[in-house]
Design an enzyme around this catalytic site. Structure first.
Site, mmCIF file in Angstrom:
data_model
loop_
_atom_site.group_PDB
_atom_site.id
_atom_site.type_symbol
_atom_site.label_atom_id
_atom_site.label_comp_id
_atom_site.label_asym_id
_atom_site.label_seq_id
_atom_site.Cartn_x
_atom_site.Cartn_y
_atom_site.Cartn_z
ATOM 1 N N SER A 138 0.870 -1.176 0.000
ATOM 2 C CA SER A 138 0.000 0.000 0.000
ATOM 3 C C SER A 138 0.904 1.220 0.000
ATOM 4 O O SER A 138 2.091 1.106 0.343
ATOM 5 C CB SER A 138 -0.850 -0.020 1.285
ATOM 6 O OG SER A 138 -1.450 1.243 1.516
ATOM 7 N N TYR A 151 -1.884 -1.227 10.475
ATOM 8 C CA TYR A 151 -1.875 -1.344 9.004
ATOM 9 C C TYR A 151 -0.560 -0.811 8.439
ATOM 10 O O TYR A 151 0.084 -1.446 7.610
ATOM 11 C CB TYR A 151 -3.075 -0.565 8.449
ATOM 12 C CG TYR A 151 -3.359 -0.762 6.984
ATOM 13 C CD1 TYR A 151 -4.147 -1.829 6.547
ATOM 14 C CD2 TYR A 151 -2.872 0.123 6.034
ATOM 15 C CE1 TYR A 151 -4.432 -1.993 5.189
ATOM 16 C CE2 TYR A 151 -3.149 -0.040 4.683
ATOM 17 C CZ TYR A 151 -3.931 -1.105 4.275
ATOM 18 O OH TYR A 151 -4.215 -1.269 2.940
#
Ligand code: NAD
Length: 256
Positions: A138, A151
């Site tokens: 990401s 995350y």
């Protein structure tokens, strides 16, 4: 182009994973799907592309289930040539309020599962002297955002794992790279749009614009189709010597 190759895509019953599985299937690869929820629709969409497809419902937070899935893929199709470590979840909260079970689940699903699937896939790839490991990281593998501690930590870890996998396979026909999307309008992000819409009392469309405006200069969501095309490119001979990159597709997010 990928006829005779087998791709296993974790978390591919939805969103980006399904888009990548469809793109690889369109190139002729056999597909092993994985993930929760409805699998009949995703399976039928792969069959419609003329590809062979199998499904394994391993929970990617459980090592024994990952081992069973990798063994299943080898039994179904011989070996896994293309491993896409895509399964992932999100939770948004400040560090001091972050539920411990969410931290543990995010690290297990978004990071440790990639280590386990990779360690199990590499021996056959090295033996065949061809393989592709593609890690869905990401922009949060490259930069941080508040309230996403688990995350961001997991995705930075996944970019690190990508580099080490690339180094350990550097003299072989196996490559490993990461893809780093910005916002993609999947169920994972729709939850964040809904939360913003409720918190600010604005429409869903307005909440999407606000979300994009905070981070993504292009003001456009990246699509699963675009990410699928990048994954296919990593499987072409042109990408034989692309090793250990973290390739962002993010509308300019990390260019700022
Ligand atoms: P999604 O919620 O649409 O899909 C997630 C998939 O993972 C689903 O198939 C789900 O069933 C599966 N999954 C969840 N927990 C699992 C578990 N324990 N075991 C097996 N499967 C499990 O999400 P998405 O947006 O398509 O995300 C896919 C990947 O892309 C994730 O790693 C995510 O972090 C990453 N990503 C997403 C975005 C975005 O904006 N959507 C941006 C950057 C990176």
């Amino acid at each position: 182009m990928l006829k005779g190759k087998t791709a296993l895509v974790t978390g591919s019953t939805s969103g980006i994973g399904l888009g990548i599985a469809q793109a690889l299937a369109a190139q002729g690869a056999n597909i092993v799907l994985n993930g929760f929820g409805d699998m009949q629709g995703p399976k039928a969409s792969i069959e419609a592309l003329g590809a062979n497809v199998a499904y394994h419902g391993a929970d990617m937070s459980r090592v024994a289930e990952i081992e069973a899935m990798m063994a299943f893929a080898a039994t179904e199709f011989g070996r896994v040539d293309i491993l896409v470590n895509n399964a992932g979840i999100q939770h948004v909260a400040k560090i001091e309020d972050f539920p411990i079970d969410r931290w543990d689940a995010i690290i297990a699903i978004n990071l440790s599962s990639a280590f386990h699937a990779t360690r199990l896939a590499l021996p056959a790839m090295k033996q065949a002297n061809w393989g592709r490991v593609i890690n869905l990281a990401s922009v949060h593998g490259l930069v941080g955002s508040a309230e996403k501690s688990a995350y961001v930590a997991a995705k930075h870890g996944l970019v690190g794992l990508t580099k080490v996998t690339a180094l350990e396979t550097a003299t072989t026909g196996v490559t490993c790279n990461a893809i780093c999307p910005g916002w993609v309008l999947t169920p994972l992000v729709q939850k964040q749009v809904d939360a913003k819409s409720a918190a600010l009392g604005v429409s869903n469309e307005e909440a999407k614009k606000l979300l994009l405006g905070e981070k993504e200069p292009s003001m456009q969501f990246t699509t699963p189709e675009e990410l699928g095309a990048l994954a296919v490119f990593f499987c072409t001979p042109a990408a034989n010597n692309i090793r250990g990159v973290a390739w962002n597709m993010d509308g300019g997010w990390v260019a700022q």
